[in-house]
Design an enzyme around this catalytic site. Sequence first.
Site: not given
Length: 282
Positions: A12, A129
Amino acid sequence: MEVILAKKAGFCFGVQKAIDMVYDEANSSNNNIYTYGPIIHNEEVVSDLESKGVKAINFDENELNDLSDCTVVIRSHGVGKNIYDSLEQRNCDVVDATCPFVKKIHNIVKEESEKGKTIIIVGSEYHPEVEGIKGWVNGDAFIVDNEDDARGIDLNPETPVCIVSQTTYNPEKFAKLVEIIGEKGYDSNVVNTICNATNERQKEAKEIAGKVDAMIVIGGKNSSNTQKLYEICKNECENTFYIQTAKDMDFEKLKDFEKVGITAGASTPKNIIEEVHTKCQR
């Protein structure tokens, strides 16, 4: 045999940006270079960086104690504010490769928590994250990863809350958990912070898996977004295989299938996807 390769498979934007930054640093800096955690969940990329002198340190603030006068690359997952503070105290140069979509969440939870809101993060509790997002909250933060977690939140009904999500979370699951929390009647500000690329990747994988006889999902064994892709595909196609590289796949098993689909997580290099695709076509 017909082979359908997902258009959204592979790196990505955020991962590609982080990889480009660390390779640029490795090729131009005279400093000792570290990445705070593996730059991506892909063993081949991490090994290649190690051959260039780039070392990954564990996702543990204690390991920073031995560092000074070096360069530390913050990976796309991001880190909490305390890590930046620790690196600054140790006179380390910081190359911040945090994904812009993750950085946006950091800013949201920081601003909303400073307004007195309780932060609810929908995501996997021990995912780096999510740990990084929590590290920008000034006050209380709750992690919700399933319906039991959502039902277990017990705050004063008048409590203002802000709900955000891990960028790689399943959109349908996020919506369900938000619905359960919403039934509690809190003054809620819901910010859907799921990355659009993740959403598109999952939708495409589900669509392909629903019309093939077998599905191959490529990605690191520790990759959260790849694990979610596998779950989505497995629900649509019983013959779903989770592999890291072409070496993990017994391609003889595919000979009895007329249609095979391929997708890959956000940390899977293009060359690995191409190798699997080529071997499926033989």
